[in-house]
Design a protein around this motif. Structure first.
Motif, PDB file in Angstrom:
ATOM      1  N   ILE A   1       0.775  -1.110   0.011  1.00 24.71           N
ATOM      2  CA  ILE A   1       0.078   0.114   0.133  1.00 24.71           C
ATOM      3  C   ILE A   1       0.972   1.247   0.015  1.00 24.71           C
ATOM      4  CG2 ILE A   1      -0.331   0.670   2.464  1.00 24.71           C
ATOM      5  CD1 ILE A   1      -3.055   0.258  -0.078  1.00 24.71           C
TER       6      ILE A   1
ATOM      7  N   GLN B   1      -8.729  10.796   0.669  1.00 22.51           N
ATOM      8  CA  GLN B   1      -9.471   9.693   0.410  1.00 22.51           C
ATOM      9  C   GLN B   1      -9.386   9.380  -1.242  1.00 22.51           C
ATOM     10  OE1 GLN B   1     -10.037   6.740   2.486  1.00 22.51           O
ATOM     11  NE2 GLN B   1      -8.562   8.121   3.713  1.00 22.51           N
TER      12      GLN B   1
ATOM     13  N   SER C   1       0.511   3.802  -2.850  1.00 16.54           N
ATOM     14  CA  SER C   1      -1.049   4.322  -3.027  1.00 16.54           C
ATOM     15  C   SER C   1      -0.823   5.551  -1.999  1.00 16.54           C
ATOM     16  CB  SER C   1      -2.070   3.284  -2.569  1.00 16.54           C
ATOM     17  OG  SER C   1      -1.988   2.283  -3.289  1.00 16.54           O
ATOM     18  N   LEU C   2       0.025   5.348  -0.905  1.00 14.74           N
ATOM     19  CA  LEU C   2      -0.129   6.523  -0.134  1.00 14.74           C
ATOM     20  C   LEU C   2       0.885   7.615  -0.533  1.00 14.74           C
ATOM     21  CD1 LEU C   2       0.586   4.564   3.546  1.00 14.74           C
ATOM     22  CD2 LEU C   2      -1.699   5.717   2.844  1.00 14.74           C
TER      23      LEU C   2
ATOM     24  N   ALA D   1      -5.110   7.832   4.882  1.00 11.97           N
ATOM     25  CA  ALA D   1      -4.395   8.429   3.810  1.00 11.97           C
ATOM     26  C   ALA D   1      -4.637   9.834   3.744  1.00 11.97           C
ATOM     27  CB  ALA D   1      -4.917   7.979   2.454  1.00 11.97           C
TER      28      ALA D   1
ATOM     29  N   TYR E   1      -8.619  -2.171   0.014  1.00  8.67           N
ATOM     30  CA  TYR E   1      -7.963  -0.932  -0.239  1.00  8.67           C
ATOM     31  C   TYR E   1      -8.475   0.354   0.486  1.00  8.67           C
ATOM     32  CZ  TYR E   1      -5.845   2.816  -3.197  1.00  8.67           C
ATOM     33  OH  TYR E   1      -5.478   3.818  -3.567  1.00  8.67           O
TER      34      TYR E   1
ATOM     35  N   MET F   1      -6.208   2.491   3.336  1.00  7.03           N
ATOM     36  CA  MET F   1      -5.986   3.730   3.143  1.00  7.03           C
ATOM     37  C   MET F   1      -7.066   4.732   3.975  1.00  7.03           C
ATOM     38  SD  MET F   1      -3.897   4.144   0.539  1.00  7.03           S
ATOM     39  CE  MET F   1      -4.543   5.781  -0.305  1.00  7.03           C
TER      40      MET F   1
ATOM     41  N   ALA G   1      -1.454   9.506  -2.957  1.00  6.81           N
ATOM     42  CA  ALA G   1      -2.326  10.364  -2.398  1.00  6.81           C
ATOM     43  C   ALA G   1      -1.909  11.425  -1.734  1.00  6.81           C
ATOM     44  CB  ALA G   1      -3.098   9.488  -1.055  1.00  6.81           C
TER      45      ALA G   1
ATOM     46  N   CYS H   1      -8.154   4.928  -8.026  1.00  9.34           N
ATOM     47  CA  CYS H   1      -7.671   3.702  -7.992  1.00  9.34           C
ATOM     48  C   CYS H   1      -8.602   2.659  -8.699  1.00  9.34           C
ATOM     49  CB  CYS H   1      -7.456   3.072  -6.464  1.00  9.34           C
ATOM     50  SG  CYS H   1      -6.804   1.390  -6.287  1.00  9.34           S
TER      51      CYS H   1
END
Length: 215
Positions: free
Chosen positions: A55, A95, A58-59, A92, A85, A89, A62, A74
């Protein structure tokens, strides 16, 4: 219009990603991609993610979207991935929008796209992404695990776009990055025109070094 690099925004996103991803170990991939997305002021950042994937990237994306005031979308293959997911998240910086399935509408006007080469469908995501009028940056992580033989950027991007330049970085398990131009043209990978004749650029995929040869 074209993508314009902002080193200040890139630096801020990089440092914020370092803080948010310090408990993860992805060999700098998350920090680098975050800095790139922010530095290019990407307004639509898209990634493809599946259940069980790390992940950290993804962070980082973001974080970049927060700095550019952009959208982070995503694409996941199924409901199970969507739920996992969203759970991962929950803390994060912003969002992201999560879309299940092919989601062609979500990949229209892309500025920055990240796919995982260890996933079977990564080439299809690249092919269906519609580049913004400013152009875009496409990134393939885990490129050494790519399951497509003879991969070439010009063979997987949308018709009507062109590969301006590409580079392979020995970061993580390989990071293959391409700058995609919007509109027609005959740009090609690895060829640099410079006066009479041409220069051929070769990139060592293991070391990341670039070598120029005159033809």
């Amino acid at each position: 219009m074209k993508l314009i690099w902002s080193p200040e925004t890139a630096s801020k996103a990089y440092l914020d990603t370092v803080k948010s991803c310090e408990k993860f170990r992805e060999s700098g991939v998350a920090e680098l991609l975050s800095a790139m997305a922010a530095g290019w002021n990407a307004k639509l950042i898209v990634e493809a993610w599946s259940y069980g994937d790390p992940i950290a990237t993804s962070l980082g994306l973001a974080t970049a979207a927060r700095h550019t005031c952009g959208r982070h979308v995503c694409i996941v293959p199924d409901e199970r991935s969507r739920m996992e997911y969203l759970k991962a998240m929950r803390n994060a910086p912003i969002q992201p929008e999560v879309v299940v399935g092919e989601a062609e509408a979500a990949t229209t006007g892309v500025d920055f796209l990240v796919v995982d080469c260890s996933r079977r469908e990564f080439a299809r995501v690249l092919r269906r992404a519609k580049v913004s009028p400013r152009g875009a940056v496409f990134a393939c992580k885990n490129a050494w695990q790519r399951n497509v033989s003879g991969f070439r950027w010009h063979g997987v991007v949308e018709r009507g776009t062109r590969v301006v330049r590409s580079v392979f970085l020995p970061v993580g398990k390989g990071l293959d990055i391409a700058h995609i131009g919007y509109g027609g043209g005959t740009g090609s990978i690895g060829t640099i025109r410079k006066g009479p004749g041409r220069w051929i650029k070769h990139i060592d995929h293991r070391s990341g070094e670039e070598h120029l040869f005159r033809e």
